[in-house]
Design a protein around this motif. Structure first.
Motif, PDB file in Angstrom:
ATOM      1  N   UNK A  92      49.162  37.411  55.201  1.00 43.50           N
ATOM      2  CA  UNK A  92      48.872  38.788  54.536  1.00 43.50           C
ATOM      3  C   UNK A  92      47.659  39.098  54.475  1.00 43.50           C
ATOM      4  N   UNK A  93      47.545  40.658  54.905  1.00 41.28           N
ATOM      5  CA  UNK A  93      46.238  41.116  54.476  1.00 41.28           C
ATOM      6  C   UNK A  93      46.464  42.298  53.605  1.00 41.28           C
ATOM      7  N   UNK A  94      45.227  42.512  52.925  1.00 41.38           N
ATOM      8  CA  UNK A  94      45.230  43.603  51.973  1.00 41.38           C
ATOM      9  C   UNK A  94      43.991  44.422  51.984  1.00 41.38           C
ATOM     10  N   UNK A  95      43.809  45.417  52.687  1.00 40.85           N
ATOM     11  CA  UNK A  95      42.560  46.017  53.224  1.00 40.85           C
ATOM     12  C   UNK A  95      42.423  47.364  52.610  1.00 40.85           C
ATOM     13  N   UNK A  96      41.476  47.927  52.195  1.00 36.85           N
ATOM     14  CA  UNK A  96      41.255  49.239  51.674  1.00 36.85           C
ATOM     15  C   UNK A  96      41.525  50.385  52.635  1.00 36.85           C
ATOM     16  N   UNK A  97      41.896  51.685  52.146  1.00 40.37           N
ATOM     17  CA  UNK A  97      42.353  52.663  53.045  1.00 40.37           C
ATOM     18  C   UNK A  97      40.848  53.496  53.639  1.00 40.37           C
ATOM     19  N   UNK A  98      39.975  53.136  53.070  1.00 39.86           N
ATOM     20  CA  UNK A  98      38.474  53.464  53.488  1.00 39.86           C
ATOM     21  C   UNK A  98      37.557  52.534  53.983  1.00 39.86           C
ATOM     22  N   UNK A  99      36.646  52.834  54.696  1.00 35.26           N
ATOM     23  CA  UNK A  99      35.743  51.780  55.350  1.00 35.26           C
ATOM     24  C   UNK A  99      34.730  51.317  54.210  1.00 35.26           C
ATOM     25  N   UNK A 100      34.215  50.326  54.344  1.00 36.23           N
ATOM     26  CA  UNK A 100      33.252  49.637  53.433  1.00 36.23           C
ATOM     27  C   UNK A 100      32.047  49.274  54.280  1.00 36.23           C
ATOM     28  N   UNK A 101      30.908  49.944  54.047  1.00 39.99           N
ATOM     29  CA  UNK A 101      29.816  49.775  55.049  1.00 39.99           C
ATOM     30  C   UNK A 101      28.597  48.915  54.313  1.00 39.99           C
ATOM     31  N   UNK A 102      28.322  47.795  55.328  1.00 43.52           N
ATOM     32  CA  UNK A 102      27.394  46.796  54.842  1.00 43.52           C
ATOM     33  C   UNK A 102      26.227  46.840  55.803  1.00 43.52           C
ATOM     34  N   UNK A 103      25.065  46.181  55.402  1.00 47.29           N
ATOM     35  CA  UNK A 103      24.396  45.862  56.523  1.00 47.29           C
ATOM     36  C   UNK A 103      24.251  44.454  56.964  1.00 47.29           C
ATOM     37  N   UNK A 104      25.101  44.228  57.922  1.00 45.45           N
ATOM     38  CA  UNK A 104      25.229  42.561  58.363  1.00 45.45           C
ATOM     39  C   UNK A 104      25.201  42.492  59.663  1.00 45.45           C
ATOM     40  N   UNK A 105      25.013  41.209  60.124  1.00 42.22           N
ATOM     41  CA  UNK A 105      24.997  40.539  61.554  1.00 42.22           C
ATOM     42  C   UNK A 105      26.610  40.435  61.905  1.00 42.22           C
ATOM     43  N   UNK A 106      27.156  41.350  63.001  1.00 39.42           N
ATOM     44  CA  UNK A 106      28.535  41.226  62.967  1.00 39.42           C
ATOM     45  C   UNK A 106      29.075  39.820  63.579  1.00 39.42           C
ATOM     46  N   UNK A 107      28.365  39.282  64.363  1.00 40.08           N
ATOM     47  CA  UNK A 107      28.609  38.100  65.021  1.00 40.08           C
ATOM     48  C   UNK A 107      28.846  37.039  63.836  1.00 40.08           C
ATOM     49  N   UNK A 108      27.827  37.020  62.921  1.00 41.86           N
ATOM     50  CA  UNK A 108      27.681  35.919  61.649  1.00 41.86           C
ATOM     51  C   UNK A 108      28.904  36.322  60.745  1.00 41.86           C
ATOM     52  N   UNK A 109      29.160  37.429  60.360  1.00 43.38           N
ATOM     53  CA  UNK A 109      30.076  37.910  59.352  1.00 43.38           C
ATOM     54  C   UNK A 109      31.471  37.624  59.927  1.00 43.38           C
ATOM     55  N   UNK A 110      31.832  37.887  61.016  1.00 48.33           N
ATOM     56  CA  UNK A 110      32.894  37.506  61.820  1.00 48.33           C
ATOM     57  C   UNK A 110      33.191  36.145  61.772  1.00 48.33           C
ATOM     58  N   UNK A 111      31.985  35.279  61.954  1.00 50.32           N
ATOM     59  CA  UNK A 111      32.050  33.628  61.936  1.00 50.32           C
ATOM     60  C   UNK A 111      32.449  33.309  60.409  1.00 50.32           C
ATOM     61  N   UNK A 112      31.815  34.133  59.334  1.00 51.33           N
ATOM     62  CA  UNK A 112      32.143  33.810  58.057  1.00 51.33           C
ATOM     63  C   UNK A 112      33.571  33.902  57.729  1.00 51.33           C
ATOM     64  N   UNK A 113      34.175  35.038  58.350  1.00 50.04           N
ATOM     65  CA  UNK A 113      35.726  35.387  58.085  1.00 50.04           C
ATOM     66  C   UNK A 113      36.625  34.422  58.689  1.00 50.04           C
ATOM     67  N   UNK A 114      36.337  33.950  60.010  1.00 48.99           N
ATOM     68  CA  UNK A 114      37.108  33.327  60.682  1.00 48.99           C
ATOM     69  C   UNK A 114      37.193  31.879  60.160  1.00 48.99           C
ATOM     70  N   UNK A 115      35.893  31.365  59.843  1.00 46.47           N
ATOM     71  CA  UNK A 115      35.809  29.983  58.963  1.00 46.47           C
ATOM     72  C   UNK A 115      36.579  29.859  58.080  1.00 46.47           C
ATOM     73  N   UNK A 116      36.675  30.819  56.893  1.00 46.53           N
ATOM     74  CA  UNK A 116      37.707  31.011  55.795  1.00 46.53           C
ATOM     75  C   UNK A 116      38.978  30.983  56.259  1.00 46.53           C
TER      76      UNK A 116
END
Length: 350
Positions: A92-116
């Motif tokens: 199940x996914x619960x995401x906001x209707x608006x974008x949330x902007x961060x300063x981040x490394x896209x590859x590494x953040x994808x790795x974080x979400x993927x590992x979780x």
């Protein structure tokens, strides 16, 4: 060594089957599937070990950019959904209707979400559920992954993010891992000035992992990526000194419809490029004679060759290696072994 050696046994056995079975037989097809799964598993284990080593030694760097965290989380969920379906676990996914902007490394953040997500599905039984949510709380973004899986014993919670925690190793060994996924999550999140914590009601009561990240102040219009034309055959030059790697890559690219030539060292690759005029060059870094960095510099310095898209395809995969590749003139950097789907997309867009 137990977990690293485990994938080698079915690979070796499957190779024996392929040598002796009819290539069109079901046995051969099953063996190919086994090899693909086990190579993917082995590559993931090696990547985890390398990343944890770099983090503990302070050598892993992140390349930050303005990033829509909502879009990244949605993509990660879509990428992992087939795994949930295969395991009989509802995502199940619960995401906001608006974008949330961060300063981040896209590859590494994808790795974080993927590992979780991988961790949650691994410890949730068939028929269970995992909930992935993202929201703004004050000046930060909060990412939560909850599940109704096997839960975490209270005495393990304090050691959960430590590398090679004995309790986690026992669980991971049953499922073919090293117990490094959450260690990586913690290290990568902290490199982004964030925090991660885990809670659980105990064994059999599920778990929740929460990542908090600072968000970018203010907002701006998202940039629009240009539309790509439909895929068309490309002229691809492979520069790779490993004959097996080069020849198998040539065969795979040819099956995709591309025209491919191979050179087994840097100097020959440059000579071949003048005659072939490639659209895309897949180049190893550790080449005999002149290395891949020098190959890239010579391509970029010559008007006759500088129009080619240069892709570093190499076992040198640290942040510093990526930086050096970009400085030499490479447009992309792909760590070995590459995912064929990723390679196909990059070559087609080159």
């Amino acid at each position: 060594s137990h977990e690293l050696r485990n994938p080698l046994a079915p690979i070796r056995t499957s190779l024996y089957v392929l040598e002796h079975a009819d290539p069109a037989s079901e046995s051969a097809k099953r063996s190919m599937s086994v090899i693909e799964r086990q190579v993917t598993q082995l590559a993931r284990l090696v990547d985890d070990l390398l990343d944890v080593t770099r983090i503990t030694q302070g050598r892993l760097q992140v390349r930050r950019e303005r990033l829509d965290l909502r879009a990244l989380v949605r993509s990660a969920a879509d990428d992992h959904r087939p795994i949930f379906i295969a395991n009989g676990v509802r995502l199940e996914t619960r995401l906001p209707s608006q974008s949330i902007w961060v300063q981040a490394d896209s590859v590494r953040m994808s790795q974080v979400v993927g590992n979780l997500l991988s961790n949650a599905v691994k410890f949730t039984p068939r028929g269970g559920w995992v909930q992935l949510s993202l929201e703004l709380e004050g000046a930060g973004a909060v990412l939560r992954v909850r599940d109704n899986g096997i839960g975490i014993d209270p005495e393990v919670l304090g050691r959960l993010f430590q590398p090679f925690s004995q309790a986690m190793q026992t669980l991971e060994r049953i499922r073919g891992g090293l117990g490094l996924g959450l260690t990586l999550v913690k290290g990568l999140v902290e490199l982004h000035e964030g925090t991660v914590e885990a809670t659980s009601g105990g064994f059999g009561k599920g778990a929740e992992l929460t990542v908090r990240l600072p968000v970018e102040q203010g907002s701006a219009q998202a940039s629009l990526a240009p539309k790509r034309e439909g895929n068309r055959p490309r002229r691809v030059l492979v520069i790779e000194d490993g004959a097996d790697a080069a020849d198998s890559l040539k065969e795979a690219l040819a099956l995709m419809g591309h025209e491919v030539r191979v050179a087994y060292d840097g100097r020959t690759g440059i000579v071949e490029a003048y005659a072939f005029q490639p659209d895309v060059v897949l180049c190893d870094i550790g080449l005999p004679g002149i290395d891949g960095y020098e190959v890239a510099r010579r391509f970029r310095a010559d008007p006759e060759l500088q129009g080619a898209t240069l892709i570093a395809l190499t076992g040198y995969a640290s942040a510093d290696d990526r930086r050096r590749a970009a400085e030499a003139g490479f447009s992309r950097h792909i760590a070995k072994p590459p995912r064929i789907e990723e390679l196909e997309e990059i070559v087609a867009g080159g």
